[in-house]
Scaffold this motif. Structure first.
Motif, short mmCIF file in Angstrom:
data_model
loop_
_atom_site.label_atom_id
_atom_site.label_comp_id
_atom_site.label_asym_id
_atom_site.label_seq_id
_atom_site.Cartn_x
_atom_site.Cartn_y
_atom_site.Cartn_z
N TYR A 59 0.84 -1.20 0.00
CA TYR A 59 0.00 0.00 0.00
C TYR A 59 0.88 1.25 0.00
O TYR A 59 0.66 2.18 -0.78
CB TYR A 59 -0.91 -0.02 1.22
CG TYR A 59 -1.77 1.21 1.38
CD1 TYR A 59 -2.97 1.32 0.70
CD2 TYR A 59 -1.38 2.25 2.22
CE1 TYR A 59 -3.77 2.45 0.84
CE2 TYR A 59 -2.16 3.37 2.37
CZ TYR A 59 -3.35 3.47 1.68
OH TYR A 59 -4.13 4.60 1.83
N THR A 62 2.67 1.87 -3.67
CA THR A 62 1.93 2.51 -4.75
C THR A 62 1.43 3.90 -4.35
O THR A 62 1.33 4.79 -5.19
CB THR A 62 0.73 1.65 -5.18
OG1 THR A 62 -0.04 1.27 -4.03
CG2 THR A 62 1.21 0.39 -5.89
N GLY A 66 2.79 7.30 -6.47
CA GLY A 66 1.82 7.99 -7.34
C GLY A 66 1.35 9.35 -6.87
O GLY A 66 0.60 10.01 -7.58
N LEU A 111 -2.41 -2.95 -3.44
CA LEU A 111 -1.64 -2.14 -4.39
C LEU A 111 -2.57 -1.17 -5.13
O LEU A 111 -2.23 0.01 -5.32
CB LEU A 111 -0.92 -3.03 -5.38
CG LEU A 111 0.21 -3.92 -4.82
CD1 LEU A 111 0.68 -4.91 -5.87
CD2 LEU A 111 1.38 -3.08 -4.35
N LEU A 115 -2.81 3.09 -5.01
CA LEU A 115 -2.86 3.93 -6.20
C LEU A 115 -4.06 4.87 -6.16
O LEU A 115 -3.95 6.06 -6.52
CB LEU A 115 -2.91 3.05 -7.45
CG LEU A 115 -2.81 3.77 -8.80
CD1 LEU A 115 -1.51 4.54 -8.91
CD2 LEU A 115 -2.95 2.77 -9.95
N VAL A 214 8.12 7.85 -10.26
CA VAL A 214 7.50 6.58 -9.84
C VAL A 214 8.59 5.54 -9.57
O VAL A 214 8.55 4.84 -8.55
CB VAL A 214 6.50 6.08 -10.90
CG1 VAL A 214 6.10 4.64 -10.62
CG2 VAL A 214 5.26 6.97 -10.93
N ALA A 218 9.50 4.00 -5.88
CA ALA A 218 9.41 2.56 -5.69
C ALA A 218 10.73 1.97 -5.20
O ALA A 218 10.77 1.14 -4.29
CB ALA A 218 8.98 1.88 -6.99
#
Length: 486
Positions: A59, A62, A66, A111, A115, A214, A218
């Motif tokens: 969680y 993403t 984003g 996930l 987002l 992104v 990540a």
């Protein structure tokens, strides 16, 4: 509903504040509420330790990756539209989490939920900034900040209570299901009352910048969430280094895009404002310490003292109450009167609470939760004092045309800081507990918290002496709207 406005201001603006708070609290609860659900997920879905890490860390992955894109999409397509899309997606994902049949399905939906949160969260600050100005805006963030801090702290309390109650035999599923009625109600109200301001279609979405940020997010979040479980192998350090280099590359690419006349993902001007940039550094330090220490309190009670999920959740209640009290005092009058001094007072109160807790944990004899209540409650008051003023000081310096970028970056930094806090404090706790008692391990992390807060305290002396009023806003444009809700 009529399209009438009241005294030149949008009449539903205070309802908008309530909807924004509900949406933000949903995210904050979901970020922390799962922390106490581990044993139930293991028994119900057969989740491994790695699976549990993915439920929690996926969680954050993403979401953090984003957020900046979410802020820019709000600029282009309108914050109302992106808020509704994000809220609907988050609510549906919460329902799917609640009915997930396997741990693999739960991970995938988490996930997606992260987002959706990335599309939702940056719009909240922007919508508030559009509909409030001047002293009203200061009051809004006097409420907004403490509620955000309290929402995150209440996660383990509410999660533990729901699991302990085992309503209708739902067990851990109630942790996700609680979002559904809140989300549906918020969605209906938001659809009716959010003003119909269209986005700026001339605002482009920087595809290259999006890909870089992104990937960098990540690469940074992934090892922070999974490094402890894996024992910090070489790949985690390489990933962190690559993530940091990615942020440097992103900054260079954004400046280059702006110089060539293209629309960057982040408006470069926001970083020229000292109140904003220093505030981001302050948020990183503050929330790393806050979320990290909160995690250790829960671990100490569950692992060290054998508390159930419900009991561990109740152990967070003094922190929550302290945060509410500190936030109310700061938001009501201290922040406006004292400016940056309230941040310094709050940091000192937190350090005092940590010192008292350090002494309390060293006491001999059988442990009782009442033994540590004074220390964690005082620390909570200090947290509330800081949170209520910090958001106002940061966003007071941001122009209307920069709010999408500023909100996305601010929320991204807060999310990344939370992951950093979990990694740093969690690693220190588990490392210390192998050679000492749980109380000694907790005391070790309190020293780290104190170091973070001392640096934060030093940084506040570079903040403006007073939180500036909304000097950049055109009140007639920012607070009025002739479009009626549908």
């Amino acid at each position: 509903m009529s399209d009438q406005t009241v005294r030149g201001t949008y009449k539903w603006r205070w309802v908008i504040l309530g909807v924004m708070l509900a949406a933000e609290i949903m995210d904050l609860l979901d970020s922390t509420i799962v922390n106490v659900a581990g044993p139930d997920l293991e028994s119900s879905l057969g989740a491994s330790a790695l699976g549990l890490q993915w439920v929690i860390g996926g969680y954050a992955l993403t979401l953090g990756a984003g957020l900046i894109l979410g802020g820019r999409l709000g600029d282009r397509f309108g914050r109302r539209l992106m808020f509704l899309v994000g809220l609907a997606g988050f609510t549906v994902a919460s329902l799917l989490c609640a009915i997930a049949p396997t741990i693999e399905v739960l991970i995938i939906v988490r996930l997606v939920q992260g987002l959706a949160g990335a599309m939702l969260l940056p719009q909240g600050l922007g919508l508030l900034r559009e509909n409030f100005s001047g002293k009203e805006l200061a009051k809004v963030f006097g409420v907004f900040g403490p509620v955000l801090g309290l929402g995150g702290i209440l996660g383990p309390l509410i999660g533990g209570g729901l699991i302990e109650a085992d309503l209708f035999g739902l067990g851990w599923r109630a942790v996700f299901l609680v979002n559904v009625p809140i989300g549906v109600a918020s969605l209906i109200i938001a659809w009716r009352i959010l003003p119909h301001r269209t986005g700026d279609k001339t605002v482009g979405v920087d595809v290259v910048g999006t890909a870089i940020i992104v990937a960098a997010s990540a690469l940074l979040v992934l090892p922070l969430n999974f490094g402890q479980e894996e024992g910090w192998p070489l790949w985690t350090w390489l990933s962190i280094a690559a993530g940091l280099l990615g942020f440097v590359l992103f900054a260079w690419q954004q400046r280059a895009a702006s110089a060539r006349g293209r629309t960057p993902l982040v408006v470069p001007g926001i970083f020229s404002r000292p109140a904003y940039t220093l505030g981001l550094a302050g948020i990183a330090l503050f929330f790393s310490a806050l979320i990290g220490t909160q995690l250790i309190l829960t671990l100490f009670l569950q692992i060290g003292q054998g508390f159930t999920a419900g009991e561990a959740g109740l152990g967070n209640l003094p922190v929550a109450l302290g945060t509410a009290v500190g936030g109310a005092i700061s938001g009501a009058f201290l922040a406006e009167k004292l400016g940056r001094a309230v941040l310094q007072i709050g940091a000192l109160v937190q350090i005092l609470g940590a010192a008292l807790l350090w002494v309390e944990l060293g006491a001999s004899g059988t442990f009782s939760i009442w033994q540590i209540v004074p220390g964690i409650a005082i620390a909570g008051v200090g947290s509330g004092l800081v949170i209520a003023a910090l958001f106002s000081i940061i966003l007071a310096a941001v122009r209307d045309d920069e709010i999408g970028s500023a909100s996305g970056v601010l929320t991204a930094v807060q999310s990344l800081a939370s992951s950093i806090g979990v990694a740093v404090f969690g690693s220190a706790f588990f490392s210390a507990i192998t050679s000492g008692s749980p109380a000694d391990a907790f005391r070790t992390t309190l020293l780290i918290q104190a170091c973070f807060l001392v640096v934060f305290l030093a940084l506040t002396f570079l903040f403006p002496k007073k939180g500036r009023e909304d000097e950049f806003a055109d009140t007639s444009d920012a607070t009025s709207d002739t479009n009626a809700p549908v």
